[in-house]
Scaffold this active site. Structure first.
Site, PDB file in Angstrom:
ATOM      1  N   ASP A  42      13.509  -3.520   4.905  1.00 40.18           N
ATOM      2  CA  ASP A  42      14.463  -4.615   5.142  1.00 40.18           C
ATOM      3  C   ASP A  42      15.794  -4.046   5.642  1.00 40.18           C
ATOM      4  OD1 ASP A  42      12.631  -6.592   3.780  1.00 40.18           O
ATOM      5  OD2 ASP A  42      12.996  -5.189   2.149  1.00 40.18           O
ATOM      6  N   HIS A  90      12.313  -7.737  -2.486  1.00 43.82           N
ATOM      7  CA  HIS A  90      11.686  -7.592  -1.160  1.00 43.82           C
ATOM      8  C   HIS A  90      10.882  -8.861  -0.904  1.00 43.82           C
ATOM      9  CE1 HIS A  90       9.616  -6.156   2.320  1.00 43.82           C
ATOM     10  NE2 HIS A  90       8.451  -6.337   1.742  1.00 43.82           N
TER      11      HIS A  90
HETATM   12  P1  NAD Z   1      -4.448  -2.773   3.639  1.00 48.25           P
HETATM   13  O1  NAD Z   1      -5.290  -3.889   3.095  1.00 48.25           O
HETATM   14  O2  NAD Z   1      -4.655  -2.314   5.030  1.00 48.25           O
HETATM   15  O3  NAD Z   1      -4.634  -1.493   2.709  1.00 48.25           O
HETATM   16  C1  NAD Z   1      -4.575  -1.574   1.329  1.00 48.25           C
HETATM   17  C2  NAD Z   1      -5.552  -0.559   0.799  1.00 48.25           C
HETATM   18  O4  NAD Z   1      -5.381  -0.510  -0.608  1.00 48.25           O
HETATM   19  C3  NAD Z   1      -7.002  -0.931   1.070  1.00 48.25           C
HETATM   20  O5  NAD Z   1      -7.666   0.158   1.719  1.00 48.25           O
HETATM   21  C4  NAD Z   1      -7.564  -1.188  -0.319  1.00 48.25           C
HETATM   22  O6  NAD Z   1      -8.939  -0.806  -0.448  1.00 48.25           O
HETATM   23  C5  NAD Z   1      -6.652  -0.337  -1.172  1.00 48.25           C
HETATM   24  N1  NAD Z   1      -6.604  -0.738  -2.569  1.00 48.25           N
HETATM   25  C6  NAD Z   1      -6.704  -1.972  -3.099  1.00 48.25           C
HETATM   26  N2  NAD Z   1      -6.663  -1.910  -4.437  1.00 48.25           N
HETATM   27  C7  NAD Z   1      -6.519  -0.612  -4.761  1.00 48.25           C
HETATM   28  C8  NAD Z   1      -6.426   0.093  -5.994  1.00 48.25           C
HETATM   29  N3  NAD Z   1      -6.515  -0.540  -7.159  1.00 48.25           N
HETATM   30  N4  NAD Z   1      -6.297   1.427  -5.948  1.00 48.25           N
HETATM   31  C9  NAD Z   1      -6.240   2.095  -4.778  1.00 48.25           C
HETATM   32  N5  NAD Z   1      -6.344   1.484  -3.574  1.00 48.25           N
HETATM   33  C10 NAD Z   1      -6.471   0.147  -3.574  1.00 48.25           C
HETATM   34  O7  NAD Z   1      -2.929  -3.145   3.349  1.00 48.25           O
HETATM   35  P2  NAD Z   1      -1.620  -2.513   3.995  1.00 48.25           P
HETATM   36  O8  NAD Z   1      -1.295  -3.267   5.225  1.00 48.25           O
HETATM   37  O9  NAD Z   1      -1.746  -1.034   4.039  1.00 48.25           O
HETATM   38  O10 NAD Z   1      -0.532  -2.961   2.919  1.00 48.25           O
HETATM   39  C11 NAD Z   1      -0.534  -2.445   1.609  1.00 48.25           C
HETATM   40  C12 NAD Z   1       0.491  -3.166   0.746  1.00 48.25           C
HETATM   41  O11 NAD Z   1       1.801  -2.914   1.213  1.00 48.25           O
HETATM   42  C13 NAD Z   1       0.351  -4.699   0.747  1.00 48.25           C
HETATM   43  O12 NAD Z   1       0.594  -5.160  -0.562  1.00 48.25           O
HETATM   44  C14 NAD Z   1       1.470  -5.139   1.670  1.00 48.25           C
HETATM   45  O13 NAD Z   1       1.873  -6.467   1.419  1.00 48.25           O
HETATM   46  C15 NAD Z   1       2.530  -4.157   1.286  1.00 48.25           C
HETATM   47  N6  NAD Z   1       3.660  -3.991   2.196  1.00 48.25           N
HETATM   48  C16 NAD Z   1       4.893  -3.799   1.648  1.00 48.25           C
HETATM   49  C17 NAD Z   1       6.002  -3.607   2.452  1.00 48.25           C
HETATM   50  C18 NAD Z   1       7.386  -3.386   1.860  1.00 48.25           C
HETATM   51  O14 NAD Z   1       8.352  -3.371   2.639  1.00 48.25           O
HETATM   52  N7  NAD Z   1       7.572  -3.230   0.560  1.00 48.25           N
HETATM   53  C19 NAD Z   1       5.837  -3.607   3.835  1.00 48.25           C
HETATM   54  C20 NAD Z   1       4.558  -3.789   4.381  1.00 48.25           C
HETATM   55  C21 NAD Z   1       3.476  -3.985   3.537  1.00 48.25           C
HETATM   56  C1  LMR Z   2       6.800  -6.855   5.185  1.00 51.10           C
HETATM   57  O1  LMR Z   2       7.955  -7.102   4.809  1.00 51.10           O
HETATM   58  O2  LMR Z   2       6.514  -6.637   6.376  1.00 51.10           O
HETATM   59  C2  LMR Z   2       5.732  -6.742   4.150  1.00 51.10           C
HETATM   60  O3  LMR Z   2       6.221  -6.928   2.873  1.00 51.10           O
HETATM   61  C3  LMR Z   2       4.568  -7.597   4.455  1.00 51.10           C
HETATM   62  C4  LMR Z   2       4.836  -9.039   4.078  1.00 51.10           C
HETATM   63  O4  LMR Z   2       3.977  -9.620   3.393  1.00 51.10           O
HETATM   64  O5  LMR Z   2       5.861  -9.565   4.464  1.00 51.10           O
END
Ligand code: NAD
Ligand code: LMR
Length: 324
Positions: free
Chosen positions: A159, A187
């Protein structure tokens, strides 16, 4: 040659990790002279895909990678970990709000908190990326009573970085000209990107942009950027999330002159409820972070900071049963 550090990454086969792992292996997080041991965690159904990622990391012949562990057991993944990036969780799809993920993902973070408590280095630094990141970090921390809650942080650096670029583009400057950007709170869409203390090339941001742009364009754009990416890409942000996770960990471990935003356990600063994982402006030095104190908060900011605090208090109440 330095001793290697152990870096645990959960969700190793997911889309964020597909960017994150390779950049960490290349030295982007801890520097070009710091060898690493990668400890990658996945769920059993994704182990084939994770093994494919390991094959690719091996195929890069990164000089800094000393070993790679791929496992579906959190106790193995977190063994002696110096850094833990908790990425693995279910991402939201189109039309979902982050709180829809609360129940689905909360259980993961209580298990992982316990596994960190039992296995990780006593100095482990934990960054939660998986959403809802702030409250997941709280759950993990509460399940790790032998670790200091300050070791558990959540990511609002994405962010922060989004806000830097929005302001730099608006003012025709570079992101490196922007000083003291602040993201307060969760977030989520209630986060408060605050320009009241921000300067661009030495001038107050408010001297350079209209109030109307700030309130009706900048703030909602930053708040809604995650949803806009999901709409455009059909998948949530990945490379930018990985890049910001690296920024967060690098600055925490190695320090920075900049004010950066980190979601950390509130100590009551700025009147925010103690204990919730709230994004503050921080300074990182000597491997630690400190909240920037003494900022004047006007009524507009106070209202926004309170709204995002209220959301985090509600999230905490919803997962009370997992907080031990
Ligand atoms: P994705 O679905 O591509 O990958 C997630 C992976 O986690 C999958 O491979 C899944 O099998 C694995 N997984 C699920 N449960 C698990 C567990 N208990 N132990 C280990 N691995 C596990 O998702 P992504 O696009 O890589 O996003 C991951 C997370 O990050 C999501 O929650 C997304 O919303 C979050 N995210 C946060 C931010 C932020 O700014 N904080 C930004 C983008 C995404
Ligand atoms: C983001 O900010 O891009 C991630 O947290 C994904 C979402 O769900 O917004």
């Amino acid at each position: 040659m330095k001793d290697p550090v152990r870096i645990a990454i959960t969700g190793g086969a997911g889309q964020i990790s597909y960017s994150l792992i390779f950049r960490i292996a290349a030295g982007d997080m801890l520097g070009p002279d710091q060898p690493v041991i990668l400890q990658l965690l996945e769920i059993p159904q994704a182990m084939d895909a994770l093994n494919g990622v390991v094959m690719e990391v091996n195929d890069c012949a990164f000089p800094l990678v000393q070993d790679i562990v791929a496992t579906d057991d959190p106790n193995v993944a977190f063994k002696d970990a110096d850094f833990a990036l908790l990425v693995g969780a279910r991402p939201r799809g189109p039309g979902m709000e982050r709180k829809d993920l609360l129940e689905a993902n909360a259980a993961i973070f209580s298990v992982q908190g316990k596994a960190l408590n039992d296995n990780a280095s006593r100095n482990v630094r934990v960054l939660v990326v998986g959403n809802p990141a702030n409250t997941n970090a709280l759950i993990a921390s509460c399940n790790a009573p032998d670790l200091n809650p300050r070791q558990f942080t959540a990511m609002t650096r994405l962010d922060h970085n989004r806000a830097l670029t929005q302001l730099a583009q608006k003012t025709g400057k570079r992101v490196t000209d922007v000083d003291s950007m602040i993201i307060w709170g969760n977030h989520s869409a209630t986060q408060y990107p605050d320009l009241a203390h921000t300067k661009v090339a030495g001038k107050p941001a408010f001297d350079l942009v209209e109030r109307d742009w700030y309130e009706n364009d900048f703030i909602p754009t930053v708040q809604q950027r995650g949803a806009a990416i999901i709409k455009a890409r059909g998948a949530s942000s990945a490379a930018s999330a990985a890049s910001s996770a690296i920024d967060h960990m690098r600055d925490w471990a190695l320090g920075t002159d900049q004010v950066v935003s980190m979601a950390i356990p509130s100590d009551g600063s700025y009147g925010i409820a103690e204990g919730i994982i709230y994004s503050y402006p921080v300074r990182c030095q000597n491997g630690d972070y400190e909240i920037v104190q003494g900022l004047e908060i006007d009524e507009f900011s106070r209202g926004k900071m309170k709204a995002t605090e209220d959301e985090l208090r509600e999230e905490r109440a919803a997962v009370e049963h997992l907080l031990g």
